[in-house]
Design a protein around this motif. Sequence first.
Motif, PDB file in Angstrom:
ATOM      1  N   ILE A  94      76.716 -49.804  26.786  1.00  8.10           N
ATOM      2  CA  ILE A  94      78.019 -50.240  27.308  1.00  8.10           C
ATOM      3  C   ILE A  94      78.269 -49.631  28.682  1.00  8.10           C
ATOM      4  O   ILE A  94      78.821 -50.279  29.574  1.00  8.10           O
ATOM      5  N   GLY A  95      77.836 -48.388  28.864  1.00  6.00           N
ATOM      6  CA  GLY A  95      78.074 -47.702  30.129  1.00  6.00           C
ATOM      7  C   GLY A  95      77.239 -48.216  31.282  1.00  6.00           C
ATOM      8  O   GLY A  95      77.688 -48.202  32.436  1.00  6.00           O
ATOM      9  N   ILE A  96      76.017 -48.685  31.009  1.00  7.84           N
ATOM     10  CA  ILE A  96      75.145 -49.126  32.099  1.00  7.84           C
ATOM     11  C   ILE A  96      75.196 -50.631  32.349  1.00  7.84           C
ATOM     12  O   ILE A  96      74.803 -51.098  33.419  1.00  7.84           O
ATOM     13  N   LEU A  97      75.689 -51.391  31.375  1.00  9.70           N
ATOM     14  CA  LEU A  97      75.672 -52.850  31.487  1.00  9.70           C
ATOM     15  C   LEU A  97      76.426 -53.387  32.714  1.00  9.70           C
ATOM     16  O   LEU A  97      75.871 -54.211  33.462  1.00  9.70           O
ATOM     17  N   PRO A  98      77.675 -52.960  32.960  1.00 11.88           N
ATOM     18  CA  PRO A  98      78.396 -53.505  34.119  1.00 11.88           C
ATOM     19  C   PRO A  98      77.660 -53.285  35.444  1.00 11.88           C
ATOM     20  O   PRO A  98      77.479 -54.219  36.230  1.00 11.88           O
ATOM     21  N   ALA A  99      77.225 -52.053  35.691  1.00 11.61           N
ATOM     22  CA  ALA A  99      76.539 -51.741  36.938  1.00 11.61           C
ATOM     23  C   ALA A  99      75.182 -52.437  37.012  1.00 11.61           C
ATOM     24  O   ALA A  99      74.758 -52.882  38.087  1.00 11.61           O
ATOM     25  N   GLY A 100      74.504 -52.546  35.872  1.00  9.80           N
ATOM     26  CA  GLY A 100      73.203 -53.209  35.844  1.00  9.80           C
ATOM     27  C   GLY A 100      73.302 -54.680  36.224  1.00  9.80           C
ATOM     28  O   GLY A 100      72.508 -55.183  37.018  1.00  9.80           O
ATOM     29  N   ILE A 101      74.293 -55.366  35.669  1.00  8.69           N
ATOM     30  CA  ILE A 101      74.478 -56.792  35.961  1.00  8.69           C
ATOM     31  C   ILE A 101      74.851 -57.004  37.421  1.00  8.69           C
ATOM     32  O   ILE A 101      74.277 -57.851  38.126  1.00  8.69           O
ATOM     33  N   VAL A 102      75.823 -56.220  37.890  1.00  5.67           N
ATOM     34  CA  VAL A 102      76.276 -56.354  39.283  1.00  5.67           C
ATOM     35  C   VAL A 102      75.146 -56.007  40.254  1.00  5.67           C
ATOM     36  O   VAL A 102      74.973 -56.657  41.283  1.00  5.67           O
ATOM     37  N   GLY A 103      74.376 -54.980  39.911  1.00  8.56           N
ATOM     38  CA  GLY A 103      73.266 -54.578  40.763  1.00  8.56           C
ATOM     39  C   GLY A 103      72.232 -55.682  40.918  1.00  8.56           C
ATOM     40  O   GLY A 103      71.742 -55.948  42.020  1.00  8.56           O
ATOM     41  N   LEU A 104      71.885 -56.353  39.830  1.00  7.02           N
ATOM     42  CA  LEU A 104      70.921 -57.452  39.872  1.00  7.02           C
ATOM     43  C   LEU A 104      71.450 -58.632  40.679  1.00  7.02           C
ATOM     44  O   LEU A 104      70.716 -59.271  41.436  1.00  7.02           O
ATOM     45  N   LEU A 105      72.749 -58.913  40.529  1.00  2.33           N
ATOM     46  CA  LEU A 105      73.345 -60.064  41.206  1.00  2.33           C
ATOM     47  C   LEU A 105      73.567 -59.836  42.696  1.00  2.33           C
ATOM     48  O   LEU A 105      73.423 -60.762  43.505  1.00  2.33           O
ATOM     49  N   LEU A 106      73.937 -58.603  43.068  1.00  2.00           N
ATOM     50  CA  LEU A 106      74.362 -58.351  44.451  1.00  2.00           C
ATOM     51  C   LEU A 106      73.421 -57.450  45.243  1.00  2.00           C
ATOM     52  O   LEU A 106      73.746 -57.065  46.367  1.00  2.00           O
ATOM     53  N   ASN A 107      72.282 -57.118  44.683  1.00  4.61           N
ATOM     54  CA  ASN A 107      71.364 -56.190  45.338  1.00  4.61           C
ATOM     55  C   ASN A 107      71.009 -56.614  46.766  1.00  4.61           C
ATOM     56  O   ASN A 107      71.096 -55.825  47.715  1.00  4.61           O
ATOM     57  N   VAL A 109      72.571 -58.772  48.716  1.00  6.51           N
ATOM     58  CA  VAL A 109      73.779 -58.842  49.554  1.00  6.51           C
ATOM     59  C   VAL A 109      74.157 -57.453  50.053  1.00  6.51           C
ATOM     60  O   VAL A 109      74.493 -57.266  51.233  1.00  6.51           O
ATOM     61  N   VAL A 110      74.113 -56.467  49.150  1.00  5.72           N
ATOM     62  CA  VAL A 110      74.457 -55.090  49.522  1.00  5.72           C
ATOM     63  C   VAL A 110      73.486 -54.562  50.567  1.00  5.72           C
ATOM     64  O   VAL A 110      73.898 -53.965  51.576  1.00  5.72           O
ATOM     65  N   ASP A 111      72.185 -54.788  50.363  1.00  5.66           N
ATOM     66  CA  ASP A 111      71.177 -54.314  51.314  1.00  5.66           C
ATOM     67  C   ASP A 111      71.356 -54.954  52.691  1.00  5.66           C
ATOM     68  O   ASP A 111      71.158 -54.306  53.726  1.00  5.66           O
ATOM     69  N   LYS A 112      71.759 -56.208  52.702  1.00  7.69           N
ATOM     70  CA  LYS A 112      71.853 -56.940  53.964  1.00  7.69           C
ATOM     71  C   LYS A 112      73.143 -56.661  54.723  1.00  7.69           C
ATOM     72  O   LYS A 112      73.137 -56.524  55.960  1.00  7.69           O
ATOM     73  N   TYR A 113      74.267 -56.585  54.008  1.00  2.00           N
ATOM     74  CA  TYR A 113      75.564 -56.517  54.681  1.00  2.00           C
ATOM     75  C   TYR A 113      76.301 -55.178  54.558  1.00  2.00           C
ATOM     76  O   TYR A 113      77.159 -54.868  55.393  1.00  2.00           O
ATOM     77  N   LEU A 114      75.999 -54.395  53.539  1.00  2.91           N
ATOM     78  CA  LEU A 114      76.806 -53.200  53.298  1.00  2.91           C
ATOM     79  C   LEU A 114      76.055 -51.882  53.470  1.00  2.91           C
ATOM     80  O   LEU A 114      76.680 -50.819  53.500  1.00  2.91           O
TER      81      LEU A 114
END
Length: 276
Positions: A94-107, A109-114
Amino acid sequence: MLSLNYWVSILMGIVEGLTEFLPVSSTGHMILVQSLLGIPEEDTMMKIFEVVIQLGAIMAVVVLYWKRLLRLFGLTKNPVRVGKSSLNLVHILIGILPAGIVGLLLNKVVDKYLFSPKTVMISLVIGGILLIIGEKRAAKYRPKAKELDDITYKQAFFIGLYQILAVVFPGFSRSGATIAGGMLNGVSRGASADFTFILAIPLMFAATGLVLLKSYHLFTVDLIGYFIVGFIVSFIVALLAVMTFIKLVQNTSLAYFAYYRFALAAIFAIYFFTTK
Protein backbone atom coordinates in the motif's frame (compact mmCIF):
# COMPACT_ATOMS: atom_id res chain seq x y z
CA MET A 1 35.70 12.87 -21.71
CA LEU A 2 35.27 10.41 -18.83
CA SER A 3 34.19 12.20 -15.65
CA LEU A 4 34.93 9.29 -13.33
CA ASN A 5 38.10 8.68 -11.34
CA TYR A 6 38.68 7.23 -7.89
CA TRP A 7 38.48 10.58 -6.11
CA VAL A 8 35.17 11.37 -7.79
CA SER A 9 33.93 7.86 -6.93
CA ILE A 10 34.79 8.35 -3.25
CA LEU A 11 33.30 11.86 -3.06
CA MET A 12 30.06 10.90 -4.83
CA GLY A 13 29.79 7.76 -2.70
CA ILE A 14 30.06 9.87 0.45
CA VAL A 15 27.44 12.35 -0.75
CA GLU A 16 25.02 9.60 -1.81
CA GLY A 17 25.43 7.56 1.35
CA LEU A 18 25.11 10.60 3.61
CA THR A 19 22.03 12.12 1.99
CA GLU A 20 19.97 9.29 0.48
CA PHE A 21 17.99 8.48 3.63
CA LEU A 22 18.11 11.84 5.39
CA PRO A 23 15.31 14.37 4.72
CA VAL A 24 17.65 16.74 2.87
CA SER A 25 17.40 15.56 -0.79
CA SER A 26 20.16 13.40 -2.20
CA THR A 27 19.22 14.60 -5.71
CA GLY A 28 19.86 18.21 -4.78
CA HIS A 29 23.24 17.40 -3.29
CA MET A 30 24.29 15.24 -6.25
CA ILE A 31 23.36 17.93 -8.79
CA LEU A 32 25.25 20.59 -6.82
CA VAL A 33 28.36 18.43 -6.34
CA GLN A 34 28.40 17.38 -10.01
CA SER A 35 28.17 21.00 -11.06
CA LEU A 36 31.01 21.98 -8.70
CA LEU A 37 33.12 19.18 -10.20
CA GLY A 38 32.33 20.39 -13.71
CA ILE A 39 30.49 17.19 -14.67
CA PRO A 40 27.78 17.77 -17.31
CA GLU A 41 24.22 16.94 -16.19
CA GLU A 42 23.76 14.87 -19.36
CA ASP A 43 26.79 12.64 -18.64
CA THR A 44 25.27 9.18 -19.24
CA MET A 45 27.98 7.22 -17.48
CA MET A 46 27.70 9.40 -14.38
CA LYS A 47 23.95 8.74 -14.27
CA ILE A 48 24.63 5.00 -14.34
CA PHE A 49 27.29 5.42 -11.66
CA GLU A 50 24.77 7.23 -9.44
CA VAL A 51 22.39 4.28 -9.78
CA VAL A 52 25.12 1.84 -8.74
CA ILE A 53 26.10 3.81 -5.63
CA GLN A 54 22.42 4.21 -4.80
CA LEU A 55 22.29 0.41 -4.68
CA GLY A 56 25.09 0.55 -2.10
CA ALA A 57 22.96 2.86 0.05
CA ILE A 58 19.98 0.51 -0.27
CA MET A 59 22.06 -2.43 0.92
CA ALA A 60 22.92 -0.49 4.08
CA VAL A 61 19.21 -0.36 4.97
CA VAL A 62 18.81 -4.05 4.17
CA VAL A 63 21.63 -4.84 6.61
CA LEU A 64 20.17 -2.64 9.36
CA TYR A 65 16.60 -3.91 8.99
CA TRP A 66 17.28 -7.54 8.09
CA LYS A 67 15.40 -8.93 11.11
CA ARG A 68 12.33 -6.83 10.33
CA LEU A 69 12.49 -7.86 6.66
CA LEU A 70 12.63 -11.55 7.60
CA ARG A 71 9.62 -11.01 9.85
CA LEU A 72 7.72 -9.38 6.99
CA PHE A 73 8.12 -12.59 4.99
CA GLY A 74 7.25 -14.77 7.97
CA LEU A 75 10.77 -16.19 8.21
CA THR A 76 11.28 -15.60 11.93
CA LYS A 77 9.70 -17.08 15.02
CA ASN A 78 9.07 -13.73 16.71
CA PRO A 79 5.52 -13.79 18.06
CA VAL A 80 3.00 -11.15 16.97
CA ARG A 81 1.95 -8.96 19.89
CA VAL A 82 -1.27 -10.09 21.52
CA GLY A 83 -4.26 -7.93 20.64
CA LYS A 84 -2.33 -5.82 18.15
CA SER A 85 -1.57 -6.03 14.47
CA SER A 86 1.94 -6.18 13.10
CA LEU A 87 3.53 -4.50 10.09
CA ASN A 88 3.21 -6.83 7.11
CA LEU A 89 3.69 -6.94 3.36
CA VAL A 90 0.27 -5.40 2.75
CA HIS A 91 1.42 -2.22 4.51
CA ILE A 92 4.50 -2.12 2.27
CA LEU A 93 2.49 -2.73 -0.90
CA ILE A 94 0.00 0.00 0.00
CA GLY A 95 2.86 2.35 0.82
CA ILE A 96 4.79 1.90 -2.43
CA LEU A 97 1.89 1.53 -4.88
CA PRO A 98 1.03 5.25 -5.34
CA ALA A 99 4.63 6.33 -5.97
CA GLY A 100 5.32 3.27 -8.12
CA ILE A 101 2.38 3.95 -10.44
CA VAL A 102 3.10 7.67 -10.74
CA GLY A 103 6.80 6.99 -11.29
CA LEU A 104 6.10 4.62 -14.20
CA LEU A 105 3.62 7.03 -15.78
CA LEU A 106 5.57 10.28 -15.38
CA ASN A 107 9.21 9.17 -15.36
CA LYS A 108 10.01 10.55 -18.83
CA VAL A 109 8.08 13.78 -18.21
CA VAL A 110 9.92 14.42 -14.94
CA ASP A 111 13.33 13.74 -16.53
CA LYS A 112 12.57 16.04 -19.45
CA TYR A 113 10.82 18.99 -17.80
CA LEU A 114 11.40 18.94 -14.04
CA PHE A 115 14.90 17.58 -13.49
CA SER A 116 16.66 20.93 -13.11
CA PRO A 117 18.43 23.04 -10.45
CA LYS A 118 15.45 25.43 -10.40
CA THR A 119 13.03 22.62 -9.52
CA VAL A 120 15.42 21.33 -6.86
CA MET A 121 15.65 24.78 -5.24
CA ILE A 122 11.87 25.14 -5.05
CA SER A 123 11.42 21.55 -3.82
CA LEU A 124 14.01 22.01 -1.09
CA VAL A 125 12.08 24.97 0.31
CA ILE A 126 8.60 23.43 0.03
CA GLY A 127 9.84 20.13 1.45
CA GLY A 128 11.41 21.99 4.37
CA ILE A 129 8.13 23.78 5.08
CA LEU A 130 6.35 20.41 5.06
CA LEU A 131 8.80 19.08 7.64
CA ILE A 132 8.11 22.05 9.92
CA ILE A 133 4.34 21.58 9.53
CA GLY A 134 4.75 17.90 10.38
CA GLU A 135 6.74 18.79 13.48
CA LYS A 136 4.11 21.30 14.63
CA ARG A 137 1.40 18.68 14.19
CA ALA A 138 3.44 16.11 16.12
CA ALA A 139 4.01 18.58 18.96
CA LYS A 140 0.30 19.40 19.18
CA TYR A 141 -1.21 15.93 19.00
CA ARG A 142 -0.16 12.65 20.55
CA PRO A 143 0.70 10.10 17.81
CA LYS A 144 -1.83 7.31 17.26
CA ALA A 145 0.91 5.06 15.90
CA LYS A 146 3.87 5.29 18.27
CA GLU A 147 5.68 2.20 17.02
CA LEU A 148 6.19 0.69 13.58
CA ASP A 149 3.70 -2.10 14.28
CA ASP A 150 1.01 0.44 15.18
CA ILE A 151 0.83 1.84 11.64
CA THR A 152 -2.55 1.16 10.01
CA TYR A 153 -3.26 0.44 6.36
CA LYS A 154 -4.85 3.87 6.02
CA GLN A 155 -1.76 5.59 7.41
CA ALA A 156 0.48 3.51 5.12
CA PHE A 157 -1.58 4.63 2.12
CA PHE A 158 -1.40 8.32 3.01
CA ILE A 159 2.35 8.08 3.59
CA GLY A 160 2.57 6.54 0.12
CA LEU A 161 0.67 9.50 -1.33
CA TYR A 162 3.16 11.94 0.19
CA GLN A 163 5.94 9.91 -1.41
CA ILE A 164 4.59 10.96 -4.82
CA LEU A 165 5.87 14.48 -4.14
CA ALA A 166 9.43 13.19 -4.22
CA VAL A 167 8.79 11.18 -7.39
CA VAL A 168 7.42 14.17 -9.30
CA PHE A 169 9.61 16.95 -7.89
CA PRO A 170 13.38 16.27 -7.79
CA GLY A 171 14.87 17.73 -4.64
CA PHE A 172 11.79 17.17 -2.50
CA SER A 173 13.41 14.20 -0.74
CA ARG A 174 11.59 10.90 -0.56
CA SER A 175 12.45 10.39 3.10
CA GLY A 176 11.48 13.96 3.95
CA ALA A 177 8.10 13.64 2.23
CA THR A 178 7.25 10.29 3.83
CA ILE A 179 8.43 11.16 7.35
CA ALA A 180 6.49 14.44 7.27
CA GLY A 181 3.51 12.61 5.75
CA GLY A 182 3.63 10.07 8.55
CA MET A 183 3.69 12.73 11.28
CA LEU A 184 0.80 14.58 9.62
CA ASN A 185 -1.20 11.34 9.76
CA GLY A 186 -0.65 10.50 13.40
CA VAL A 187 2.52 8.40 13.15
CA SER A 188 5.38 9.18 15.53
CA ARG A 189 8.61 10.62 14.18
CA GLY A 190 10.54 7.43 14.92
CA ALA A 191 7.96 5.06 13.42
CA SER A 192 7.66 7.30 10.34
CA ALA A 193 11.42 7.13 9.83
CA ASP A 194 11.50 3.34 10.22
CA PHE A 195 8.62 2.89 7.79
CA THR A 196 10.31 5.27 5.34
CA PHE A 197 13.52 3.24 5.34
CA ILE A 198 11.64 -0.03 4.79
CA LEU A 199 9.53 1.46 1.97
CA ALA A 200 12.72 2.62 0.26
CA ILE A 201 14.01 -0.91 -0.25
CA PRO A 202 11.52 -2.22 -2.88
CA LEU A 203 11.12 1.17 -4.56
CA MET A 204 14.82 1.83 -4.94
CA PHE A 205 15.62 -1.76 -5.93
CA ALA A 206 12.99 -1.52 -8.68
CA ALA A 207 14.21 1.87 -9.92
CA THR A 208 17.86 0.81 -9.80
CA GLY A 209 17.17 -2.52 -11.52
CA LEU A 210 15.26 -0.81 -14.31
CA VAL A 211 18.09 1.61 -15.08
CA LEU A 212 20.74 -1.12 -14.96
CA LEU A 213 18.75 -3.35 -17.31
CA LYS A 214 18.47 -0.50 -19.81
CA SER A 215 22.13 0.46 -19.69
CA TYR A 216 24.12 -2.67 -18.79
CA HIS A 217 25.63 -2.70 -22.30
CA LEU A 218 27.48 0.55 -21.51
CA PHE A 219 29.57 -1.06 -18.76
CA THR A 220 33.24 -1.59 -19.61
CA VAL A 221 36.03 -3.33 -17.71
CA ASP A 222 37.96 -0.10 -17.07
CA LEU A 223 34.97 1.32 -15.13
CA ILE A 224 34.48 -1.59 -12.73
CA GLY A 225 36.99 -0.27 -10.17
CA TYR A 226 35.29 3.12 -9.96
CA PHE A 227 31.88 1.52 -9.55
CA ILE A 228 33.07 -0.87 -6.83
CA VAL A 229 34.73 1.92 -4.84
CA GLY A 230 31.65 4.16 -5.11
CA PHE A 231 29.37 1.28 -4.09
CA ILE A 232 31.43 0.39 -1.01
CA VAL A 233 31.83 4.01 0.13
CA SER A 234 28.11 4.67 -0.32
CA PHE A 235 27.24 1.51 1.64
CA ILE A 236 29.49 2.35 4.60
CA VAL A 237 28.49 6.02 4.79
CA ALA A 238 24.76 5.20 4.44
CA LEU A 239 25.09 2.60 7.20
CA LEU A 240 26.56 5.19 9.57
CA ALA A 241 24.13 7.90 8.47
CA VAL A 242 21.01 5.80 9.02
CA MET A 243 22.25 4.48 12.38
CA THR A 244 22.93 8.05 13.53
CA PHE A 245 19.62 9.34 12.18
CA ILE A 246 17.62 6.59 13.91
CA LYS A 247 19.09 7.66 17.25
CA LEU A 248 18.79 11.36 16.47
CA VAL A 249 15.19 11.28 15.30
CA GLN A 250 13.93 9.99 18.63
CA ASN A 251 14.56 13.26 20.46
CA THR A 252 15.50 15.88 17.87
CA SER A 253 13.10 18.03 15.87
CA LEU A 254 13.23 17.59 12.10
CA ALA A 255 12.88 21.37 11.82
CA TYR A 256 16.68 21.54 11.92
CA PHE A 257 16.79 19.55 8.69
CA ALA A 258 14.27 22.01 7.25
CA TYR A 259 16.58 24.92 8.09
CA TYR A 260 19.43 23.07 6.43
CA ARG A 261 17.28 22.63 3.31
CA PHE A 262 16.57 26.36 3.23
CA ALA A 263 20.30 27.09 3.48
CA LEU A 264 21.06 24.58 0.70
CA ALA A 265 18.41 26.18 -1.53
CA ALA A 266 20.07 29.55 -0.95
CA ILE A 267 23.46 28.08 -1.92
CA PHE A 268 21.85 26.63 -5.05
CA ALA A 269 20.41 30.01 -5.96
CA ILE A 270 23.66 31.90 -5.42
CA TYR A 271 25.77 29.34 -7.26
CA PHE A 272 23.60 28.69 -10.29
CA PHE A 273 22.48 32.28 -10.82
CA THR A 274 26.05 33.57 -10.64
CA THR A 275 27.74 30.88 -12.71
CA LYS A 276 25.22 29.95 -15.36
